[in-house]
Design an enzyme around this catalytic site. Structure first.
Site, short mmCIF file in Angstrom:
data_model
loop_
_atom_site.label_atom_id
_atom_site.label_comp_id
_atom_site.label_asym_id
_atom_site.label_seq_id
_atom_site.Cartn_x
_atom_site.Cartn_y
_atom_site.Cartn_z
N GLU A 97 0.81 -1.22 0.00
CA GLU A 97 0.00 0.00 0.00
C GLU A 97 0.84 1.26 0.00
OE1 GLU A 97 -0.60 -2.61 1.92
OE2 GLU A 97 -2.60 -3.28 1.31
N GLN A 108 -7.56 -1.63 -1.54
CA GLN A 108 -8.58 -2.68 -1.51
C GLN A 108 -9.65 -2.40 -0.46
OE1 GLN A 108 -6.99 -6.82 -1.46
NE2 GLN A 108 -7.81 -6.67 -3.52
N PHE A 109 -9.25 -1.81 0.65
CA PHE A 109 -10.20 -1.42 1.71
C PHE A 109 -9.83 -0.02 2.18
CE2 PHE A 109 -10.52 -5.97 1.62
CZ PHE A 109 -11.86 -6.23 1.88
N ALA A 110 -10.86 0.77 2.48
CA ALA A 110 -10.62 2.17 2.87
C ALA A 110 -9.75 2.27 4.11
CB ALA A 110 -11.95 2.87 3.12
N ASP A 111 -9.85 1.27 4.99
CA ASP A 111 -9.04 1.25 6.22
C ASP A 111 -7.55 1.44 5.90
OD1 ASP A 111 -11.20 -0.54 8.16
OD2 ASP A 111 -11.27 -0.77 5.98
N PHE A 112 -7.16 1.06 4.70
CA PHE A 112 -5.73 1.06 4.37
C PHE A 112 -5.19 2.46 4.09
CE2 PHE A 112 -6.36 -3.53 2.62
CZ PHE A 112 -6.68 -3.97 3.90
N HIS A 131 -11.15 -3.86 8.21
CA HIS A 131 -11.64 -3.88 6.83
C HIS A 131 -13.06 -3.33 6.70
CE1 HIS A 131 -8.33 -6.76 6.67
NE2 HIS A 131 -8.34 -6.69 5.36
#
Lengths: 323, 315
Positions: free
Chosen positions: A60, A82-86, A128
């Protein structure tokens, strides 16, 4: 007007902008060959080829950081996390590089970068499932889009790709299959213009994405009881359309913010502070927030349901204020 | 490398050395903030490496010193203005001497977080590959930053994409106060190149000809589309991490001056008849004149207006 899913609207926006401008490239984990884990980018590799649509390693930091470097040199990258958390995983690259590379070099660089961040939902676990837009709204240098309808999903993404500033574009996972009318062709949604999704006199509700959907459902029930709420969809959180909220509060005298995020220092806290500073004389009722009570988001559905604001929660909150 | 190039490396190294020494003087006197991380001892390698680039090539750099900018002809007065927060500052008071930028001269800037430009360099490489073929980007970084995650992510993905990137490590043996032997499991940073399937080359950073030749190969490889090279120049940090660093942690601080590459280069040039003592004196005097002219220009420049703090966030 054609009816599209939110997911197809995003795909169309990408395809149209890539066709329009050869500097637009799209990359992320599994986005090319597989079409993304949520299948949002399916078919784009076939349309635009591997130089413009490509998969990345699970890295990331370099995905976002390279987006900043490429944008500074004239490309217009669209990066899918892939996920906003990242956005937290790539925190240095999101907050320092995307947010500050231009500033710390005195305006020498321009960063037309879009980071697509699938947010919300349930069953994915604490790392996630978040809607971390308050983190982005707090940070200087980052624009923030939160589309709630297929039309805005397309219009905001097309606009984001054309802006010369970094945009974190949150696409809500539970909305991917939502259907709605989407105007054909060049329909850009301007940043910084909220929209009133429902008019009413009783209470102003500010909500977006899945919380907007729940607020609209609650509004239907309330309407049957003769309570008409006004619902504002901010559409972008930076820039943030303060005027539309204040104008609405002048009319209703009450405001509830519903957000699918941690309560403390969330977007609701900012809106509460805004009303204290600029609309206190118009508030007849205490300002209210419905949010996740400062715990991580669990995996099991019934536990998620216990902490994420529901249609019932919104209904009850309005009733308390309206009584 | 021809004679003219070696003399240019010497001239620029002298200018960098004297310029930085003057900055330290002004910092100790309180006229400038003590924000410079002096590059003395590493500037010969830095400048020799840049000599192997074309003017159209780009540079991202580390925090140690201003020799990169001097090799590219960035205005000394503007860099002093960066430190002083005055008109002319290349980053308009936002980045100080740590974020000097001059895109026209190929100086793209620097990350504040150490090694933060690894990831940026990958994107620059991606853009060059598509929009400016035949152009390369070199990222100069310290050995300490090679222990951060972005090093790994960037080297791997740059190698996979065969990007026109060159990674130039200046290994001075210290990550601030910590010796490399205690922080790093491999003997050479360049040994890690094997993990990315790219060439890894160790070179004596006090030998500008050797540095130039290694860079020349790496740049040719990058230009030809074969991907990055990881170069490691073994260099000596003559001074502390920052201006007031007393270096109590350092056992070699009394003998370190013997490793200074600049007198060594001067002797080589004189011994081979490339420069006379009079020419050496002239180069040093000329450097001092340039530095003093820049100091005068910086002193005459007005402070940046307070509202500049609010500008340059958004395009």
């Amino acid at each position: 007007m054609p009816t599209l899913t939110y997911s197809q609207a995003i795909n169309d926006a990408l395809a149209e902008e890539m066709r329009r401008d050869e500097n637009v490239i799209l990359y992320g984990q599994d986005v090319a060959v597989w079409g993304g884990i949520f299948k949002v980018t399916a078919g784009l590799l076939e349309k635009f080829g591997p130089e413009r649509v490509f998969d990345t390693p699970i890295s990331e930091s370099v995905m976002v950081g390279a987006g900043v470097g490429a944008a500074s040199m004239g490309l217009r990258p669209v990066v899918e996390l892939q996920f906003a958390d990242f956005v937290i995983t790539a925190g240095d690259e999101i907050f320092f590089k995307a947010g500050m590379w231009r500033y710390m070099h005195g305006g020498a660089h321009t960063i037309p970068l879009v980071v697509r961040a699938p947010s919300g939902g349930s069953g994915f676990g604490p790392e996630h499932s978040a809607c971390p837009e308050a983190f982005i709204m707090h940070a200087p240098g980052l624009l923030c889009a939160v589309p709630s309808t297929p039309a805005d999903a397309k219009g905001l993404l097309k606009q984001a790709i054309r802006l010369d500033n970094p945009v974190i574009y949150f696409e809500h996972k539970l909305l991917y299959q939502m259907r709605g009318e989407v105007p054909d062709g060049e329909a850009l949604t301007p940043f910084g213009q909220a929209v009133v999704r429902r008019e009413g006199e009783a209470v102003t509700i500010v909500a977006w994405q899945d919380m907007l959907r729940r607020a609209l459902a609650a509004a239907e029930r309330l309407s049957q009881e003769g309570i008409e709420v006004e619902i504002i969809d901010p559409r972008t959180l930076n820039p943030f359309d303060r005027a539309t909220i204040i104008e609405s509060v002048k009319k209703t005298g009450a405001c509830i913010v519903v957000e699918e995020a941690y309560r403390t220092l969330g977007v609701g806290a900012e809106i509460g502070a805004l009303l204290l500073e600029e609309a206190l004389p118009y508030l007849d009722k205490p300002f209210k927030r419905l949010a996740i009570p400062d715990v991580p988001i669990p995996t099991s559905q019934h536990l998620v349901d216990a902490i994420v604001p529901s249609v019932d929660d919104i209904y009850r909150a309005v009733k308390e204020l309206a009584d | 490398m021809n004679q003219e190039q070696l003399v240019r490396i010497y001239k620029n190294s002298v200018l960098a050395r004297r310029f930085e020494a003057r900055i330290v003087e002004l910092a100790m006197a309180g006229e400038l903030p003590p924000s410079l991380h002096v590059g003395a001892g590493q500037e010969v390698a830095q400048i020799a490496a840049i000599e192997a680039l074309r003017p159209a090539d780009y540079i991202l750099y580390g925090h140690r010193g201003v020799a990169y900018m001097i090799a590219r002809g960035v205005s000394l007065a503007d860099m002093l203005a960066d430190m002083a927060g005055k008109e002319g500052a290349t980053s308009r008071g936002k980045g100080g001497v740590m974020h000097v930028v001059d895109v026209q001269k190929g100086i793209l800037g620097e990350s504040g977080t150490l090694g933060g430009s690894f990831v940026v360099s990958v994107g620059v490489g991606m853009a060059l590959k598509r929009k400016q073929p035949d152009t390369v980007v070199t990222y100069f970084f310290g050995d300490g930053t090679a222990n951060r995650g972005p090093f790994h992510e960037a080297l791997n993905w740059a190698a996979v994409q065969k990007l026109p990137c060159v990674y130039f490590c200046e290994n001075n043996g210290f990550a601030i106060s910590m010796p490399t032997s205690r922080s790093t499991a491999v003997e050479n940073i360049a040994d890690r190149a094997a993990g990315y399937n790219v060439p890894g080359v160790v070179v004596d950073g006090s030998d500008p000809v050797a540095v130039y030749e290694v860079m020349e190969q790496a740049v040719a490889r990058a230009r030809a589309g074969h991907g990055p090279t990881l170069i490691e120049a073994k260099v000596t940090r003559l001074q502390g991490h920052y201006v007031a660093d007393q270096q109590e942690y350092r056992t070699d601080r009394n003998v370190v001056a013997e490793k200074d590459p600049l007198p060594k280069l001067q002797h080589t040039l004189c011994d081979r008849g490339m420069l006379t003592q009079a020419e050496v004196d002239g180069i040093q005097a000329d450097a001092d004149r340039q530095v003093e002219a820049a100091v005068a220009a910086m002193r005459a420049a007005p402070l940046l207006a307070p509202e500049v703090a609010l500008q340059d966030v958004y395009a």
